[in-house]
Design a protein around this motif. Structure first.
Motif, PDB file in Angstrom:
ATOM      1  N   ILE A   1      48.190 -40.257   5.567  1.00 34.08           N
ATOM      2  CA  ILE A   1      48.749 -39.568   4.413  1.00 34.08           C
ATOM      3  C   ILE A   1      50.038 -40.264   3.972  1.00 34.08           C
ATOM      4  O   ILE A   1      50.933 -40.516   4.789  1.00 34.08           O
ATOM      5  CB  ILE A   1      49.030 -38.095   4.737  1.00 34.08           C
TER       6      ILE A   1
ATOM      7  N   HIS B   1      52.315 -35.814   0.964  1.00 29.01           N
ATOM      8  CA  HIS B   1      51.730 -34.514   1.283  1.00 29.01           C
ATOM      9  C   HIS B   1      51.603 -33.651   0.040  1.00 29.01           C
ATOM     10  O   HIS B   1      52.314 -33.828  -0.950  1.00 29.01           O
ATOM     11  CB  HIS B   1      52.592 -33.782   2.323  1.00 29.01           C
TER      12      HIS B   1
ATOM     13  N   GLN C   1      47.500 -34.848  -2.974  1.00 27.57           N
ATOM     14  CA  GLN C   1      47.834 -35.526  -1.727  1.00 27.57           C
ATOM     15  C   GLN C   1      47.257 -36.947  -1.786  1.00 27.57           C
ATOM     16  O   GLN C   1      46.081 -37.128  -2.099  1.00 27.57           O
ATOM     17  CB  GLN C   1      47.243 -34.776  -0.538  1.00 27.57           C
TER      18      GLN C   1
ATOM     19  N   ARG D   1      46.349 -40.535   0.101  1.00 33.20           N
ATOM     20  CA  ARG D   1      46.071 -41.084   1.430  1.00 33.20           C
ATOM     21  C   ARG D   1      45.575 -42.523   1.315  1.00 33.20           C
ATOM     22  O   ARG D   1      44.775 -42.851   0.449  1.00 33.20           O
ATOM     23  CB  ARG D   1      45.040 -40.214   2.158  1.00 33.20           C
TER      24      ARG D   1
END
Length: 253
Positions: A110, A113, A121, A123
């Motif tokens: 990640i 957040h 989010q 990633r």
């Protein structure tokens, strides 16, 4: 490829701005999960595919997963057309249709957040593993005529660019799809993927992802997909995918 690079950069830039805006006032409370499952539908610069992922999240940032994918590769030099209204469409000069079955392992982390009240989010991930390429040979309906027959007749034959009868004047069209399965070329290889995904789900226990990245397959021995062209050892493409799935919480609520 330049077009896909621009799209890739544009998506990253816009989602990064959104993530920076919603980071302000982020709450400390977050649902802790231990497993994730998701399905993936993919459109890339050379075809399309689908896949499945399953992984574990040992902490709130990292994820380790395994994946299975199946994709179809389209050569940009293959132009679909037909010579006669009675025949099926075909790609003149194409020797094989290529399909890739992949299985591998990956890591995801990640970067940004998601706040408890919603948002995006971000990633980063990469994965690699083994792949198998299936080359489905091209079969065509070819017109023939002899001294006995009044009308020409057709025969199903594997496309051979060196055969004088296998030209546009004699090709009625593509053979039925299932007539091509008895001489499939199988090649082992490996693959690699790298990219970003953006989770915009409002439910902390569900996944809704937009994924962008680059992928490459390498096979051996090589397969010559198009007549009068050298066989390619590697297949590199940019892709965009939609993924959906579920998360398992560490504690039941």
């Amino acid at each position: 490829m330049k077009k896909w690079l621009l799209i890739f950069g544009f998506i990253i830039y816009n989602f990064s701005l959104s993530a920076q805006e919603i980071e302000v006032g982020e709450a400390d409370m977050e649902v802790i999960t231990v497993k994730e499952w998701n399905f993936l539908l993919c459109l890339n610069s050379s075809g399309f595919g689908f896949g499945y992922q399953q992984g574990k999240t040992p902490n709130y940032k990292d994820k380790r997963f395994w994946e299975v994918e199946f994709s179809y590769y389209i050569n940009h030099k293959a132009v679909l057309g037909r010579t006669f209204s009675t025949g099926r469409s075909f790609n003149y000069g194409k020797l094989y249709d290529l399909f890739f079955l992949r299985g591998g392992y990956g890591y995801q982390r990640i970067i940004t957040h998601k706040p408890y009240y919603g948002g995006v989010q971000i990633r980063f991930f990469f994965s690699a593993g083994a792949s198998i390429c299936f080359g489905l040979p091209t079969y065509l309906e070819i017109f023939y005529k002899d001294s006995i027959s009044v009308y020409p007749y057709t025969k199903i034959e594997r496309y051979d660019p060196e055969n004088l009868y296998h030209n546009l004047d004699n090709i009625n069209g593509a053979a039925p799809f299932f007539a091509r399965f008895h001489k499939i070329a199988v090649r082992p290889g490996f693959y690699g993927k790298i990219g970003l995904n953006f989770d915009f789900s409002n439910n902390p226990l569900k996944l809704q992802l937009l994924e962008v990245g680059f992928s490459m397959d390498i096979i051996f021995p090589f397969i010559q997909q198009m007549a009068f062209n050298k066989p390619k050892p590697a297949y590199l493409y940019a892709y965009i995918a939609y993924s959906f799935g579920k998360k398992k919480p560490r504690y039941d609520w």
